[in-house]
Scaffold this motif. Structure first.
Motif, PDB file in Angstrom:
ATOM      1  N   ASN A 210     -79.423  40.443 -10.356  1.00 27.45           N
ATOM      2  CA  ASN A 210     -78.590  40.880 -11.598  1.00 27.45           C
ATOM      3  C   ASN A 210     -77.596  41.669 -11.267  1.00 27.45           C
ATOM      4  OD1 ASN A 210     -77.941  40.500 -14.154  1.00 27.45           O
ATOM      5  ND2 ASN A 210     -79.857  40.629 -15.150  1.00 27.45           N
ATOM      6  N   VAL A 211     -76.662  42.072 -12.378  1.00 30.53           N
ATOM      7  CA  VAL A 211     -75.815  43.052 -12.248  1.00 30.53           C
ATOM      8  C   VAL A 211     -75.753  43.648 -13.666  1.00 30.53           C
ATOM      9  CG1 VAL A 211     -73.425  43.777 -12.245  1.00 30.53           C
ATOM     10  CG2 VAL A 211     -74.062  41.823 -10.653  1.00 30.53           C
ATOM     11  N   PHE A 212     -75.978  45.237 -13.675  1.00 32.46           N
ATOM     12  CA  PHE A 212     -76.233  45.926 -15.025  1.00 32.46           C
ATOM     13  C   PHE A 212     -75.035  46.625 -15.035  1.00 32.46           C
ATOM     14  CE2 PHE A 212     -80.601  45.340 -12.965  1.00 32.46           C
ATOM     15  CZ  PHE A 212     -81.026  44.517 -14.023  1.00 32.46           C
ATOM     16  N   ASN A 217     -71.443  52.259 -15.217  1.00 36.15           N
ATOM     17  CA  ASN A 217     -71.942  51.996 -13.578  1.00 36.15           C
ATOM     18  C   ASN A 217     -72.218  50.687 -13.648  1.00 36.15           C
ATOM     19  OD1 ASN A 217     -72.590  55.007 -12.676  1.00 36.15           O
ATOM     20  ND2 ASN A 217     -73.389  55.091 -14.733  1.00 36.15           N
ATOM     21  N   SER A 218     -71.661  50.126 -12.841  1.00 35.51           N
ATOM     22  CA  SER A 218     -71.933  48.640 -12.293  1.00 35.51           C
ATOM     23  C   SER A 218     -72.875  48.761 -11.151  1.00 35.51           C
ATOM     24  CB  SER A 218     -70.807  47.879 -11.982  1.00 35.51           C
ATOM     25  OG  SER A 218     -70.988  46.561 -11.573  1.00 35.51           O
ATOM     26  N   ILE A 219     -74.266  48.281 -11.352  1.00 33.18           N
ATOM     27  CA  ILE A 219     -75.451  48.567 -10.674  1.00 33.18           C
ATOM     28  C   ILE A 219     -75.947  46.915 -10.286  1.00 33.18           C
ATOM     29  CG2 ILE A 219     -77.757  49.483 -10.471  1.00 33.18           C
ATOM     30  CD1 ILE A 219     -77.020  51.230 -12.661  1.00 33.18           C
ATOM     31  N   GLY A 220     -76.032  46.678  -9.054  1.00 31.88           N
ATOM     32  CA  GLY A 220     -76.386  45.441  -8.402  1.00 31.88           C
ATOM     33  C   GLY A 220     -77.948  45.656  -8.152  1.00 31.88           C
ATOM     34  N   TYR A 221     -78.701  44.555  -8.520  1.00 32.34           N
ATOM     35  CA  TYR A 221     -80.120  44.539  -8.249  1.00 32.34           C
ATOM     36  C   TYR A 221     -80.500  43.271  -7.550  1.00 32.34           C
ATOM     37  CZ  TYR A 221     -85.040  44.000  -9.250  1.00 32.34           C
ATOM     38  OH  TYR A 221     -86.446  43.732  -9.100  1.00 32.34           O
ATOM     39  N   ASP A 251     -73.188  50.394  -7.124  1.00 34.25           N
ATOM     40  CA  ASP A 251     -74.632  51.136  -6.777  1.00 34.25           C
ATOM     41  C   ASP A 251     -75.368  49.914  -6.409  1.00 34.25           C
ATOM     42  OD1 ASP A 251     -74.596  54.206  -7.333  1.00 34.25           O
ATOM     43  OD2 ASP A 251     -73.429  53.352  -8.872  1.00 34.25           O
ATOM     44  N   LEU A 252     -76.342  49.847  -5.692  1.00 31.13           N
ATOM     45  CA  LEU A 252     -77.337  48.538  -5.366  1.00 31.13           C
ATOM     46  C   LEU A 252     -78.587  48.949  -5.356  1.00 31.13           C
ATOM     47  CD1 LEU A 252     -77.707  45.604  -4.637  1.00 31.13           C
ATOM     48  CD2 LEU A 252     -77.673  46.587  -2.120  1.00 31.13           C
ATOM     49  N   VAL A 253     -79.424  48.301  -5.853  1.00 36.59           N
ATOM     50  CA  VAL A 253     -80.928  48.561  -5.778  1.00 36.59           C
ATOM     51  C   VAL A 253     -81.553  47.309  -5.170  1.00 36.59           C
ATOM     52  CG1 VAL A 253     -83.023  49.008  -7.206  1.00 36.59           C
ATOM     53  CG2 VAL A 253     -80.832  49.779  -7.987  1.00 36.59           C
ATOM     54  N   THR A 450     -77.515  56.736 -13.101  1.00 40.67           N
ATOM     55  CA  THR A 450     -76.639  56.952 -14.090  1.00 40.67           C
ATOM     56  C   THR A 450     -76.515  58.469 -14.392  1.00 40.67           C
ATOM     57  OG1 THR A 450     -78.613  56.832 -15.718  1.00 40.67           O
ATOM     58  CG2 THR A 450     -77.291  54.799 -15.200  1.00 40.67           C
ATOM     59  N   GLY A 451     -77.618  59.485 -13.948  1.00 42.34           N
ATOM     60  CA  GLY A 451     -77.499  60.805 -14.105  1.00 42.34           C
ATOM     61  C   GLY A 451     -77.750  61.368 -15.497  1.00 42.34           C
TER      62      GLY A 451
END
Length: 492
Positions: A210-212, A217-221, A251-253, A450-451
């Motif tokens: 997914n992408v959040f 923040n565009s976070i890939g999972y 950012d990638l998880v 996200t801090g």
């Protein structure tokens, strides 16, 4: 007089094959002598071990089966090498390594209860789509403590869960509000059960992605559960990163919490998808037994080095390209990787290889601990599949080298610890949904990205996990070098 014991078994065509145990033992010894990474530690594998062919034959005849000889040649099998395997039917072995096995679709973990001498419980980690477990309504987080009406214990779980069909007895888990101690946890059977059956199943290693978009923040999972080498698997993995690219993922998880390993090549390619700026740099170096290591260092030192790449290329034994695709990469300088004690081999290779080039924030618990790679060897002149001895179907999967990163580190036999301050475990009584932003381990990564403050994680005493590799798949924690062996470095 030579003693020739004959073994009988069936091949994929159900034709009876007869082979001399002496001949198969000869294959076992010569194969291990040629490539075993710990050959230097096994006196019986020394090149000068036998002073004549008669002495050698007498030695082989001391073992009534190829399995007995193979196990006798392993180095500290309960400690250093608990991963080398021999298989009487390489058709089955090949399917297992490709991700195909008998499965009811219920992927579970097993833990020892702290307040019971032998009792254990199982918890459902995830359920494979279109499986029997999925059709029966089994979902992540369900707890079980009986199989076929028998309470699971540390001595019977292997036999009970190895059956093709069985009935799962469900239970409720109450930690009494004290997850930090676990000594007063209560497990209560709830009277519900379901019967499930294993069938042949090929698991897609990409469980979810997914992408959040959170607070800018565009976070890939990506939850990736096995390093597969199939063309379709590689195309899908590369397509996920193309999606991450187009979504502007910064950012990638990478969720490897249940990933026991697989293909070395795929580990290289996945790491190259995460980076991109490191093409040509050393990802990892191979450490073979002293003979092969010396030969390669003298004649072809580059063959010991595995580098980051910008395309996926597979070749056959004739060095002909059979698959080639450019890699979609994110050019990241930091990656978040989720791990548990079930993260092993190729998963650890990714963590260790990346860590000497970019920042790796490892969230979860300590990994399994397996820096060694294996390879499938057959009874042929170059130990490859082609022209294998037609009189038997034995193959071996011995450890052949240790993988060290560009900084020279490979000594993580006890696992790789999470980054300081990020050591947390799953709550078996409240696992959450995989890929959900509120799931315990993923939420920890998102909070750091996200801090906006780390999530409030309560302390939890981890329970002891039991080994499942001999129930689900003997190669559950394997790192397989799927490239053809270079016969120039094999002993005659």
């Amino acid at each position: 007089m030579l003693v020739s014991v004959t073994s009988c078994f069936e091949d994929a065509d159900d034709n009876i094959i007869r082979a001399s145990t002496l001949d198969i033992n000869d294959f076992v010894w010569k194969g291990m002598n040629a490539v075993y990474v710990y050959k230097d530690n096994i006196p019986d594998l020394a090149n000068d071990r036998f002073d004549s062919s008669e002495t050698y034959t007498e030695y082989l005849n001391n073992f009534s089966s190829p399995e007995d000889l193979f196990e006798d040649l392993l180095y500290l099998p309960d400690d250093v090498d608990e991963f080398s395997r021999i298989y009487p039917n390489y058709y089955d072995l090949e399917q297992l390594l490709q991700g195909t096995s008998l499965s009811n679709g219920m992927k579970y973990g097993l833990v020892q209860l702290p307040n019971a001498a032998n009792d254990i419980i199982g918890y459902v980690r995830y359920v494979l789509p279109n499986s029997d477990a999925a059709s029966k309504g089994i979902t992540r987080g369900m707890i079980f403590n009986t199989i076929d009406g028998t309470t699971l214990t540390s001595s019977n779980y292997g036999n009970l869960l190895s059956s093709t069909s069985y009935t799962v007895g469900w239970a409720n888990y109450d930690n009494n509000g004290t997850p930090e101690t676990r000594t007063d946890d209560i497990i209560t059977s709830n009277g519900e059960s379901v019967s499930i059956t294993k069938t042949e199943y090929t698991e897609n290693p990409i469980l979810t992605h997914n992408v959040f978009n959170i607070d800018g923040n565009s976070i890939g999972y990506l939850m990736y559960n096995g390093f597969r080498i199939g063309d379709a698997n590689l195309n899908e993995l590369n397509a996920v990163f193309a999606e991450f690219q187009s979504s502007g993922v910064s950012d990638l998880v990478l969720d490897l919490r249940y990933n026991g390993g697989g293909s070395v090549s795929t580990a290289i390619w996945l790491s190259s998808m995460i980076t991109g700026q490191n093409t040509g740099d050393i990802f990892f170096k191979e450490k073979w037994n002293s003979e092969i290591q010396a030969a390669r260092e003298q004649d072809d030192p580059e063959s010991l080095i595995n580098r980051f790449v910008d395309e996926m290329v597979k070749r056959n034994t004739n060095n002909e390209i059979t698959y080639q695709q450019p890699i979609n990469s994110l050019n990241l300088n930091k990656v978040y990787i989720i791990t548990t004690g079930s993260s092993a081999s190729a998963s650890e290779l990714v963590i260790n290889g990346l860590s000497s080039h970019i920042e790796v924030v490892q969230i979860g618990s300590t990994t399994r601990g397996k820096p060694q790679a294996s390879v499938t060897i057959y009874d042929s002149e170059n130990l490859g599949r082609e022209n294998a001895n037609p009189n038997h179907t034995y193959a071996m999967q011995p450890l052949i080298y240790e993988a060290e990163n560009s900084a020279g580190f490979s000594s993580y036999y006890n696992g790789i610890d999470p980054t300081e301050g990020f050591g947390i475990t799953e709550l078996y009584e409240d696992l959450g949904q995989l890929g959900d932003v509120n799931e315990r381990l993923l939420a920890e990564a998102i909070a750091d990205i996200t801090g906006f403050g780390r999530s409030a994680i309560s302390a939890q005493r981890p329970l002891k996990h039991l080994d499942q590799k001999n129930i689900e798949n003997p190669f559950l924690y394997d790192m397989v070098d799927d490239r053809p062996l270079n016969k120039n470095f094999l002993q005659p």
